[in-house]
Design an enzyme around this catalytic site. Sequence first.
Site, PDB file in Angstrom:
ATOM      1  N   ARG A 255      59.490 -28.092  72.801  1.00  0.00           N
ATOM      2  CA  ARG A 255      60.343 -27.192  73.489  1.00  0.00           C
ATOM      3  C   ARG A 255      59.496 -26.394  74.586  1.00  0.00           C
ATOM      4  NH1 ARG A 255      63.179 -22.154  70.800  1.00  0.00           N
ATOM      5  NH2 ARG A 255      65.089 -21.845  72.353  1.00  0.00           N
ATOM      6  N   LYS A 256      58.343 -25.886  74.117  1.00  0.00           N
ATOM      7  CA  LYS A 256      57.549 -25.225  75.248  1.00  0.00           C
ATOM      8  C   LYS A 256      57.143 -26.035  76.267  1.00  0.00           C
ATOM      9  CE  LYS A 256      53.605 -23.131  76.530  1.00  0.00           C
ATOM     10  NZ  LYS A 256      52.548 -23.724  77.506  1.00  0.00           N
ATOM     11  N   LEU A 257      56.722 -27.121  76.096  1.00  0.00           N
ATOM     12  CA  LEU A 257      56.089 -28.134  77.154  1.00  0.00           C
ATOM     13  C   LEU A 257      57.255 -28.535  77.949  1.00  0.00           C
ATOM     14  CD1 LEU A 257      53.907 -29.938  78.268  1.00  0.00           C
ATOM     15  CD2 LEU A 257      54.556 -31.685  76.480  1.00  0.00           C
TER      16      LEU A 257
ATOM     17  N   ASN B 265      56.639 -25.596  80.821  1.00  0.00           N
ATOM     18  CA  ASN B 265      55.667 -26.403  81.481  1.00  0.00           C
ATOM     19  C   ASN B 265      56.414 -27.143  82.425  1.00  0.00           C
ATOM     20  OD1 ASN B 265      54.187 -25.273  79.487  1.00  0.00           O
ATOM     21  ND2 ASN B 265      52.674 -27.064  79.413  1.00  0.00           N
TER      22      ASN B 265
END
Length: 184
Positions: free
Chosen positions: A8-10, A14
């Site tokens: 989810r973060k990537l 990102n």
Amino acid sequence: DLVPYIERKLFTVNTGHAAAAYWGYHMKKTTVYEALQDPKIHEEVHRALAETKELIVGKHGISEEEQQEYMEQIIVRISNPHLEDAVERVGRAPLRKLGRKERFIGPAAELAELGKDCSALLDCAEMAFRFQNVPDDQESFELAKIMKEKSPKEVVEQVCGIKPDHPLFDRLANVVEKVQADMK
């Protein structure tokens, strides 16, 4: 299980940050903040993150509302006027960022496998392929050399790690071909 949160973060932080940087670089902006003040770039970042949202919600069971809220928080955070995030710094290492498991190709490949839209992610990948010969970024010079010497299909396999039998392959090769034609 941390995998959903890492992905989810990537595919949100990102992907959004890099999308703003590559679009910003292409449209002659200096910082990510300045890029995100441009309505066209803001819309492109939103389009890309809407696609990754669909993947994250479907794959990890995170609610659509929760992912939408997270996405909006991230856009606000990366548009902070006090961050001097130069588009060249954020865009550094385009070869790595165009990799198979990375911020554009990773989610686009999964969406293509599901028969879902990934056109905004491909538009972001196009901007990343245009990030060439940028001072102080060796990878951008390597990318320019590869783009000059290889066929579109060879670029897709070498840079993106996508094989010819993958549903994303031809569309990605068309992106590379367009960038190569513009370089001439």
